[in-house]
Design a protein around this motif. Structure first.
Motif, mmCIF file in Angstrom:
data_model
loop_
_atom_site.group_PDB
_atom_site.id
_atom_site.type_symbol
_atom_site.label_atom_id
_atom_site.label_comp_id
_atom_site.label_asym_id
_atom_site.label_seq_id
_atom_site.Cartn_x
_atom_site.Cartn_y
_atom_site.Cartn_z
ATOM 1 N N PRO A 89 0.777 -1.169 -0.040
ATOM 2 C CA PRO A 89 0.002 0.020 0.045
ATOM 3 C C PRO A 89 0.763 1.458 0.149
ATOM 4 O O PRO A 89 0.295 2.192 -0.205
ATOM 5 C CB PRO A 89 -0.692 -0.001 1.295
ATOM 6 N N VAL A 90 2.120 1.059 0.184
ATOM 7 C CA VAL A 90 3.025 2.288 0.185
ATOM 8 C C VAL A 90 3.566 2.539 -1.023
ATOM 9 O O VAL A 90 3.665 3.767 -1.558
ATOM 10 C CB VAL A 90 3.970 2.444 1.522
ATOM 11 N N THR A 91 4.505 1.796 -1.528
ATOM 12 C CA THR A 91 5.215 2.101 -2.685
ATOM 13 C C THR A 91 5.039 0.952 -3.524
ATOM 14 O O THR A 91 5.968 -0.078 -4.242
ATOM 15 C CB THR A 91 7.049 1.993 -2.478
ATOM 16 N N PRO A 92 3.729 0.638 -4.212
ATOM 17 C CA PRO A 92 3.196 -0.511 -4.936
ATOM 18 C C PRO A 92 3.882 -0.539 -6.622
ATOM 19 O O PRO A 92 3.801 -1.561 -6.936
ATOM 20 C CB PRO A 92 1.751 -0.126 -4.863
ATOM 21 N N ASN B 111 12.318 -2.563 0.006
ATOM 22 C CA ASN B 111 12.105 -3.349 1.079
ATOM 23 C C ASN B 111 11.025 -2.821 1.889
ATOM 24 O O ASN B 111 10.543 -3.183 3.055
ATOM 25 C CB ASN B 111 13.231 -3.308 1.994
ATOM 26 N N VAL B 112 10.108 -1.872 1.338
ATOM 27 C CA VAL B 112 8.885 -1.324 2.120
ATOM 28 C C VAL B 112 7.763 -2.542 2.441
ATOM 29 O O VAL B 112 7.119 -2.436 3.264
ATOM 30 C CB VAL B 112 8.298 -0.237 1.394
ATOM 31 N N TYR B 113 7.830 -3.598 1.348
ATOM 32 C CA TYR B 113 6.873 -4.680 1.823
ATOM 33 C C TYR B 113 7.263 -5.017 3.184
ATOM 34 O O TYR B 113 6.494 -5.290 3.983
ATOM 35 C CB TYR B 113 7.305 -5.941 0.919
ATOM 36 N N PHE B 114 8.517 -5.346 3.447
ATOM 37 C CA PHE B 114 8.874 -5.780 4.716
ATOM 38 C C PHE B 114 8.480 -4.916 6.205
ATOM 39 O O PHE B 114 8.194 -5.280 7.008
ATOM 40 C CB PHE B 114 10.406 -6.192 4.912
ATOM 41 N N GLN B 115 8.890 -3.739 5.688
ATOM 42 C CA GLN B 115 8.579 -2.588 6.524
ATOM 43 C C GLN B 115 6.983 -2.525 6.931
ATOM 44 O O GLN B 115 6.369 -2.482 7.947
ATOM 45 C CB GLN B 115 9.165 -1.125 6.087
ATOM 46 N N ASN B 116 6.063 -2.794 5.763
ATOM 47 C CA ASN B 116 4.766 -3.068 5.944
ATOM 48 C C ASN B 116 4.221 -4.069 6.841
ATOM 49 O O ASN B 116 3.480 -3.880 7.887
ATOM 50 C CB ASN B 116 4.028 -3.185 4.608
ATOM 51 N N LEU B 117 5.063 -5.303 6.766
ATOM 52 C CA LEU B 117 4.843 -6.504 7.754
ATOM 53 C C LEU B 117 5.046 -6.114 9.103
ATOM 54 O O LEU B 117 4.162 -6.248 9.954
ATOM 55 C CB LEU B 117 5.596 -7.435 7.389
#
Length: 183
Positions: free
Chosen positions: A128-131, A136-142
């Protein structure tokens, strides 16, 4: 095999255009000459998988836990139809309709984009942040409770994988070290 080659090549092009690393990839597959959707079921993780199910599926393919976590990072790109995760928003359990591991603001954002009985063609970005950026934002999202699928979020909520997710969230280089032979 032509469809598989196009799919593999297409993903590499999209990943590179999204800012991901570039490296040579042999096209095609060596494990078969037939491409059938019916052969996929049971060979790819489902959105509702728990940690044990994920681990077992990756292990069957001779991949370790770090491989599983790093490869899940592909969810930094792409989208999912609402039906693949609606259970986390509307019918998670008898005590809580919304999955309590979901960030409350993110759950509301998902409900706004995927109301009950939404058109099945509607889809939401997995990151939802940098689609549209390979990062590595996917991991920050987790870490922040913004994993779209249960199979994403369990990578952070399970104590066995949480340290690796935190490492990947804190360093994009750590992810690339797992995926590529960098100097």
């Amino acid at each position: 095999m032509k469809a598989e080659t196009n799919l593999t090549f297409g993903f590499c092009v999209i990943k590179t255009q999204a800012g991901g690393p570039s490296f040579n990839v042999e096209l095609g597959r060596r494990d078969g000459l037939v491409l059938k959707a019916s052969l996929v079921k049971g060979n790819l993780p489902e959105p509702g998988f728990n940690f044990s199910q994920l681990h077992a599926m990756f292990a069957r393919n001779n991949l370790c836990q770090i491989d599983m976590i790093a490869l899940s990072g592909a969810h930094t790109l792409g989208f999912s139809h609402c039906s693949r995760f609606a259970n986390r928003l509307y019918s998670f359990s008898s005590s809580s309709p919304v999955d309590p591991s979901l960030n409350q603001d993110y759950a509301k954002q998902l409900m706004d984009g995927c109301p009950r009985n939404v058109d099945p063609g509607i889809a939401i970005n997995m990151d939802p942040v940098t689609p549209q950026t390979f990062d590595n934002v996917y991991f920050q999202n987790l870490v922040n409770g913004k994993g779209l699928f249960t199979s994403d979020e369990v990578l952070f909520t399970d104590p066995a994988s949480q340290p690796t997710v935190k490492d990947f969230a804190n360093s994009s280089r750590a992810i690339l070290m797992e995926l590529l032979p960098l100097p």
